[in-house]
Design an enzyme around this catalytic site. Structure first.
Site, short mmCIF file in Angstrom:
data_model
loop_
_atom_site.label_atom_id
_atom_site.label_comp_id
_atom_site.label_asym_id
_atom_site.label_seq_id
_atom_site.Cartn_x
_atom_site.Cartn_y
_atom_site.Cartn_z
N ASP A 36 0.84 -1.20 0.00
CA ASP A 36 0.00 0.00 0.00
C ASP A 36 0.88 1.25 0.00
O ASP A 36 1.89 1.30 0.70
CB ASP A 36 -0.86 -0.03 1.27
N GLU A 42 14.86 -13.83 1.12
CA GLU A 42 15.25 -14.91 2.03
C GLU A 42 14.34 -16.12 1.84
O GLU A 42 14.59 -17.19 2.37
CB GLU A 42 15.12 -14.45 3.49
C1 NOJ Z 1 -4.42 2.90 -1.01
C2 NOJ Z 1 -5.55 1.95 -0.80
O1 NOJ Z 1 -5.80 1.26 -2.00
C3 NOJ Z 1 -6.71 2.78 -0.34
O2 NOJ Z 1 -7.91 2.04 -0.32
C4 NOJ Z 1 -6.39 3.37 1.00
O3 NOJ Z 1 -7.42 4.25 1.39
C5 NOJ Z 1 -5.08 4.16 0.96
N1 NOJ Z 1 -4.05 3.49 0.25
C6 NOJ Z 1 -4.56 4.45 2.35
O4 NOJ Z 1 -4.07 3.28 2.94
#
Ligand code: NOJ
Length: 528
Positions: free
Chosen positions: A211, A262
């Site tokens: 993310d 790893e």
């Molecule tokens: C990207 C994610 O896909 C989204 O759903 C989220 O709100 C933001 N990152 C924050 O984590």
């Protein structure tokens, strides 16, 4: 340590041409009747996924969370949120998926934690300047009494990226205030990420979706960013937007890759919202990410020029790197593409053609749950049902992302269409989805689901798809045509009139091919 997840035969770099299926966990299948999707629900639907023909799953966050951003606010990255199940249920899902030859990848959310994470609660209780606060980005405010935020950064969900705490300091949150940013200059933070990765890798997961993979590093001194029109979730976080894509982020990726290496055959795909080809390519160096989502296809309009451009840029981004391209049409943050392409019958017709385009391209593919059903965005959810933090943070001016997150319809004629044993689902389901269910479509050879099944079977079984190169072919105005080394020819007609069918043996078409032509808004695959 490198556990043997199962006795699977493991081809080299399995992800290079894999079809990943994104499971938005709240909305895929509910196993316990509370109206929210969960791990047991996914497990019960594994036969569907193997029949559909996908290779791997990406499961969105299922970790303990107060759900301020539906799981992207993680209170404990090494456990399971009770709403979704428990660790035993996760292990059972993983084992069953592996037995079926399905890989499982999970979300990793390094950039921020939940404000309910133990670390943040301790930080709030500790004094300014303490080691507890140093895991986050606490700063004094500006102005004579420190009552102004430390810089001008906006949160991508709207409003300032800073929230003030009772003792007068401010903390940074690029997303919601319930998602404080962690400070990756702090060794505790980096070590904890290693620990989280190993926790899931040791259980046998095949990889991670990272993310905000262009976040994490923040510039020294946190300088003001250049004012820009769009600073939101999907903005182009280019030069001058100091919140993202800082050079220091690559050290974090090298560290992540070091842990992955790893273990055998594990991978990471990054959510990298960086549109400059060269900047994006840097994330794909041999000691960084194996894949980065290609958002150019997802953001392109339905025109030959935009789609061709998106493909050219995506291929040129990866050309100097070890990575293949990685194609996305929809996800849980964007309106579904049936709707983006015009909605109704037209949108569905185009989505069918887009499926053949996406699955003909060389590289990895990510499908979003419901793509294969041709689900539209649900734009008329009642205001009182809206849950995305974007709705409140924007002062109720932006409805947010709930419309693409409505639960999957599986069977039957009324909500919740087999999604749950309860008729009440966390987001309400439309009354007119009976024709879109998995059940209704699976027996209909003309359905988009049947098209996906046929396309996925060909993609994995036909030698026509061999080779990662793409050769552009001459095509009528408003059309795209290309050839893969194995002999696959894909023609996409984006005009409103039929065009001649190219030479070759037809493998699959998104619409009926009448009289040797490819109809408007259609695609065809041929072996040539
Ligand atoms: C990207 C994610 O896909 C989204 O759903 C989220 O709100 C933001 N990152 C924050 O984590």
């Amino acid at each position: 340590m490198s556990p043997d997840p199962t006795a699977r035969a493991v081809p080299a770099e399995w992800w290079r041409s894999a079809v990943f299926y994104q499971v938005y966990i709240r909305s895929f299948a509910d196993g316990n009747g509370d109206g929210v999707g969960d791990l047991a629900g996914i497990r019960s639907r594994l036969p569907y996924l193997t029949e559909l023909g996908v290779d791997a799953l990406w499961i969105t966050p299922f970790y303990p969370s107060p759900m301020a951003d539906h799981g992207y606010d993680v209170a404990d990255p090494r456990d399971v949120e009770p709403v979704f199940g428990d660790l035993a249920e996760f292990d059972a899902l993983l084992a069953d998926a592996h037995t079926r030859g399905l890989r499982v990848t999970v979300d990793l959310v390094p950039n921020h934690s939940s404000d309910r994470h133990e670390w943040f609660r301790t930080a709030l209780a500790a004094a300014p300047g303490s080691p507890e606060r140093a895991r986050y980005l606490f700063r004094d405010g500006r102005g004579p009494d420190g009552s102004e935020p430390p810089n001008n950064w906006p949160s991508v969900f709207g409003g300032p990226a800073w929230t003030r705490v009772p003792d007068g300091q401010w903390y940074l949150h690029l997303f919601a205030p319930e998602q404080p940013d962690l400070d990756f200059a702090n060794p505790d933070v980096v070590a904890d990420l290693d620990r989280t990765m190993r926790f899931w890798l040791d259980r046998g997961v095949d990889g991670f979706r990272i993310d905000v993979a262009h976040g994490m590093a923040k510039p020294d001194g946190l300088p003001d960013m250049l004012p820009m029109e769009d600073t939101g979730l999907l903005a182009d976080h280019g030069v001058g937007d100091h919140r993202f894509d800082q050079d220091g982020v690559h050290a974090v990726h090298r560290r992540i890759r070091g842990v992955l290496d790893e273990y055998e055959d594990r991978m990471a795909v990054g959510e990298v919202w960086v549109s400059d080809d060269d900047r994006l390519a840097q994330y794909l160096r041999e000691d960084e990410l194996q894949l980065a989502f290609n958002f150019k296809l997802l953001t392109a309009e339905w025109t030959a020029d935009e789609l061709r451009d998106a493909i050219i840029h995506s291929l040129s981004t990866v050309s100097g790197t070890p990575a293949p391209a990685c194609w996305v049409l929809s996800n849980h943050d964007r309106p579904r593409h049936v709707t983006r392409y015009g909605g109704g019958e037209l949108g569905l017709r185009r989505a069918r053609a887009a499926a053949l385009l996406q699955l003909a391209l060389p590289g990895a593919v990510y499908l979003y749950n419901g793509d294969e059903l041709g689900l539209p965005n649900v734009d008329d959810l009642p205001e009182e049902a809206l849950q995305d933090p974007v709705w409140e943070r924007s002062g109720r001016t932006k409805r947010g992302r709930d419309g693409c997150r409505v639960p999957m319809p599986w069977s039957g004629t009324r909500p919740s269409y087999g999604f749950s044993s309860s008729p009440d689902t966390w987001l309400p389901m439309p009354l007119d989805w009976a024709g879109l269910t998995v059940e209704a479509q699976s027996s209909d050879p003309a359905s988009i689901q049947s098209l996906y099944r046929a396309a996925l079977a060909l993609r994995s079984g036909s030698p026509a798809f061999a080779g990662e190169e793409l050769q552009w072919l001459p095509a009528p105005e408003g059309c795209l045509a290309f050839r893969r080394p194995g002999g696959l020819v894909c023609l996409l007609n984006l005009t409103d009139a039929p065009v001649p069918l190219p030479e070759g043996r037809v493998l699959l078409a998104s619409s009926d091919l009448g009289g040797g032509t490819v109809p408007a808004d259609s695609a065809v695959w041929l072996q040539a």
